[in-house]
Design a protein around this motif. Structure first.
Motif, mmCIF file in Angstrom:
data_model
loop_
_atom_site.group_PDB
_atom_site.id
_atom_site.type_symbol
_atom_site.label_atom_id
_atom_site.label_comp_id
_atom_site.label_asym_id
_atom_site.label_seq_id
_atom_site.Cartn_x
_atom_site.Cartn_y
_atom_site.Cartn_z
ATOM 1 N N MET A 1 0.811 -1.039 0.070
ATOM 2 C CA MET A 1 0.021 -0.003 -0.098
ATOM 3 C C MET A 1 0.951 1.186 0.021
ATOM 4 S SD MET A 1 -3.010 -1.159 2.642
ATOM 5 C CE MET A 1 -4.052 -2.581 2.101
ATOM 6 N N ARG A 2 0.116 2.262 -0.553
ATOM 7 C CA ARG A 2 0.979 3.518 -0.731
ATOM 8 C C ARG A 2 1.266 4.188 0.699
ATOM 9 N NH1 ARG A 2 -2.123 3.256 -5.464
ATOM 10 N NH2 ARG A 2 -4.036 3.863 -4.495
ATOM 11 N N GLN A 3 0.328 4.168 1.561
ATOM 12 C CA GLN A 3 0.212 4.869 2.851
ATOM 13 C C GLN A 3 -0.325 3.849 3.763
ATOM 14 O OE1 GLN A 3 -0.729 8.965 3.456
ATOM 15 N NE2 GLN A 3 -0.694 9.314 1.323
ATOM 16 N N PRO A 4 0.315 2.731 4.366
ATOM 17 C CA PRO A 4 -0.080 1.622 5.018
ATOM 18 C C PRO A 4 -0.974 1.987 6.097
ATOM 19 C CG PRO A 4 2.175 1.310 4.542
ATOM 20 C CD PRO A 4 1.914 2.693 4.264
ATOM 21 N N ARG A 5 -0.690 2.747 6.821
ATOM 22 C CA ARG A 5 -1.491 3.048 8.119
ATOM 23 C C ARG A 5 -2.878 3.711 7.604
ATOM 24 N NH1 ARG A 5 0.041 3.382 13.603
ATOM 25 N NH2 ARG A 5 -1.323 5.160 13.992
ATOM 26 N N ARG A 6 -2.797 4.603 6.855
ATOM 27 C CA ARG A 6 -4.045 5.422 6.375
ATOM 28 C C ARG A 6 -4.969 4.155 5.422
ATOM 29 N NH1 ARG A 6 -4.158 8.648 1.271
ATOM 30 N NH2 ARG A 6 -3.779 6.700 0.351
ATOM 31 N N ASP A 7 -4.212 3.656 4.592
ATOM 32 C CA ASP A 7 -4.979 2.697 3.742
ATOM 33 C C ASP A 7 -5.452 1.467 4.402
ATOM 34 O OD1 ASP A 7 -4.163 4.470 1.567
ATOM 35 O OD2 ASP A 7 -2.554 3.204 0.820
ATOM 36 N N LEU B 1 -17.665 -2.974 13.884
ATOM 37 C CA LEU B 1 -16.905 -1.655 14.282
ATOM 38 C C LEU B 1 -16.568 -1.763 15.708
ATOM 39 C CD1 LEU B 1 -19.004 0.863 12.083
ATOM 40 C CD2 LEU B 1 -16.668 0.285 11.741
ATOM 41 N N ILE B 2 -16.914 -2.972 16.303
ATOM 42 C CA ILE B 2 -16.594 -2.776 17.744
ATOM 43 C C ILE B 2 -15.187 -2.798 17.755
ATOM 44 C CG2 ILE B 2 -16.287 -4.289 19.906
ATOM 45 C CD1 ILE B 2 -19.077 -5.545 19.239
ATOM 46 N N PRO B 3 -14.259 -1.769 18.625
ATOM 47 C CA PRO B 3 -12.718 -1.511 18.600
ATOM 48 C C PRO B 3 -12.097 -2.563 19.177
ATOM 49 C CG PRO B 3 -13.939 -0.118 20.204
ATOM 50 C CD PRO B 3 -15.202 -0.610 19.504
ATOM 51 N N ILE B 4 -12.200 -3.703 18.742
ATOM 52 C CA ILE B 4 -11.526 -5.119 19.405
ATOM 53 C C ILE B 4 -10.841 -5.607 18.252
ATOM 54 C CG2 ILE B 4 -11.296 -7.019 20.740
ATOM 55 C CD1 ILE B 4 -13.758 -5.861 22.387
ATOM 56 N N PRO B 5 -9.449 -5.788 18.190
ATOM 57 C CA PRO B 5 -9.071 -6.662 16.843
ATOM 58 C C PRO B 5 -9.359 -7.884 17.210
ATOM 59 C CG PRO B 5 -7.046 -5.498 18.102
ATOM 60 C CD PRO B 5 -8.406 -5.100 18.767
ATOM 61 N N PRO B 6 -9.466 -8.927 16.198
ATOM 62 C CA PRO B 6 -9.424 -8.678 14.767
ATOM 63 C C PRO B 6 -10.522 -8.054 13.876
ATOM 64 C CG PRO B 6 -10.001 -11.081 15.098
ATOM 65 C CD PRO B 6 -9.888 -10.395 16.537
ATOM 66 N N LEU B 7 -11.487 -7.438 14.853
ATOM 67 C CA LEU B 7 -12.730 -6.817 14.070
ATOM 68 C C LEU B 7 -12.199 -5.622 13.465
ATOM 69 C CD1 LEU B 7 -15.691 -7.338 16.645
ATOM 70 C CD2 LEU B 7 -14.933 -8.992 14.731
ATOM 71 N N ASP B 8 -13.056 -5.017 12.298
ATOM 72 C CA ASP B 8 -12.347 -4.031 11.399
ATOM 73 C C ASP B 8 -12.499 -2.764 12.352
ATOM 74 O OD1 ASP B 8 -12.679 -5.720 9.111
ATOM 75 O OD2 ASP B 8 -14.825 -5.355 8.818
ATOM 76 N N GLY B 9 -13.212 -2.698 13.633
ATOM 77 C CA GLY B 9 -13.156 -1.457 14.402
ATOM 78 C C GLY B 9 -11.781 -1.253 14.878
ATOM 79 N N GLY B 10 -11.228 -2.695 15.314
ATOM 80 C CA GLY B 10 -10.160 -2.641 15.975
ATOM 81 C C GLY B 10 -8.888 -2.373 15.051
ATOM 82 N N ARG B 11 -8.881 -2.878 13.842
ATOM 83 C CA ARG B 11 -7.895 -2.661 12.873
ATOM 84 C C ARG B 11 -8.071 -0.983 12.534
ATOM 85 N NH1 ARG B 11 -5.999 -7.336 11.090
ATOM 86 N NH2 ARG B 11 -7.283 -9.198 11.302
ATOM 87 N N ILE B 12 -9.330 -0.489 12.730
ATOM 88 C CA ILE B 12 -9.067 1.033 12.247
ATOM 89 C C ILE B 12 -8.752 1.766 13.476
ATOM 90 C CG2 ILE B 12 -10.789 3.179 12.022
ATOM 91 C CD1 ILE B 12 -12.842 1.066 10.602
ATOM 92 N N THR C 1 -6.482 0.716 15.508
ATOM 93 C CA THR C 1 -5.060 0.716 15.417
ATOM 94 C C THR C 1 -4.362 1.405 14.694
ATOM 95 O OG1 THR C 1 -5.321 -1.885 16.223
ATOM 96 C CG2 THR C 1 -3.148 -1.225 15.118
ATOM 97 N N CYS C 2 -5.131 1.761 13.536
ATOM 98 C CA CYS C 2 -4.492 2.400 12.625
ATOM 99 C C CYS C 2 -4.439 4.054 12.739
ATOM 100 C CB CYS C 2 -5.115 2.341 11.092
ATOM 101 S SG CYS C 2 -4.636 0.805 10.394
ATOM 102 N N LEU C 3 -5.344 4.465 13.621
ATOM 103 C CA LEU C 3 -5.589 5.823 13.976
ATOM 104 C C LEU C 3 -4.852 6.158 15.267
ATOM 105 C CD1 LEU C 3 -9.212 6.063 13.574
ATOM 106 C CD2 LEU C 3 -7.507 7.034 12.051
ATOM 107 N N LEU C 4 -4.293 5.365 16.249
ATOM 108 C CA LEU C 4 -3.660 5.411 17.435
ATOM 109 C C LEU C 4 -2.231 5.659 17.038
ATOM 110 C CD1 LEU C 4 -5.346 2.811 19.846
ATOM 111 C CD2 LEU C 4 -5.650 5.373 19.915
#
Length: 210
Positions: A89-95, A170-181, A183-186
């Motif tokens: 990816m071009r910008q891994p955290r954002r992407d 969207l629950i913010p717990i990995p490996p759910l998508d919310g957790g991955r999002i 992780t990228c924002l923190l």
């Protein structure tokens, strides 16, 4: 045997909406990853609407059937995750945040489209509002009972299933998508700490569900 009939009846209306919801959820992840520069999903043959490429025997078939058979009919399941390589990816955290958000975004889009189908069917035949799926047996010869009512019921299930899947993922717990999002924002250190929860994420979720 008394409970088998209602379960099969419910499955007949929920199976297609659930399958579409999970397959398109995973397709959206692969599509977003390709747009961000990662062709891994496409090269693996996962950037397709063919459900056979996305079905996980346990998560897509066995677990949902077991959940429907249990009291309360709680629905839980998943499709086979698409392979993604952030290094492409071009910008891994954002992407990666965009790729993770694409799945729930697809479910919300499907929920909106399904709601529009329901609204259109109710506009065509307002009596659908007061009918139930069991009316199929009582009025098998009418166009509304044979075609419009089953479609309306499946569209209603599609709304509920897709809204649930979007919110659950969207629950913010990995490996759910919310957790991955998240992780990228923190910042780096909190993101690493959250990422370390991933091996235990499903156990945490099952504990919360119980």
């Amino acid at each position: 045997m008394d409970t088998l009939g209602p379960i099969l009846h419910k499955i007949s209306y929920m199976a297609l909406p659930l399958l579409f919801a999970m397959v398109l959820h995973e397709y959206a992840h692969g599509w977003a990853a390709e747009k961000c520069g990662d062709p891994t999903a496409k090269l693996a043959g996962r950037l397709t609407f063919n459900p056979l490429a996305h079905i996980d025997p346990l998560g897509t078939i066995i677990l949902p059937l077991l959940c429907l058979a249990l009291p309360g009919s709680f629905l839980l399941g998943w499709a086979k995750p698409v392979p993604i390589d952030p290094r492409n990816m071009r910008q891994p955290r954002r992407d990666m945040a965009l790729v993770a958000g694409a799945g729930p975004g697809m479910n919300l889009l499907l929920a909106v489209l399904s709601a529009l189908v329901v609204a259109a069917l109710f506009a065509v035949d307002p009596t659908l509002l007061i009918r139930r799926p069991t009316d199929l047996e009582a009025q098998p010869s009418t166009f509304s009972a044979m075609f419009l009512l089953p479609i309306a019921v499946m569209a209603l299930y599609s709304v509920m299933i897709n809204v649930f899947l979007a919110l659950f993922n969207l629950i913010p717990i990995p490996p759910l998508d919310g957790g991955r999002i998240l992780t990228c924002l923190l910042p780096a250190k909190p993101a690493l700490a959250l990422a370390r929860l991933e091996p235990y994420g499903m156990l945490i979720l099952m504990g919360l569900i119980v």
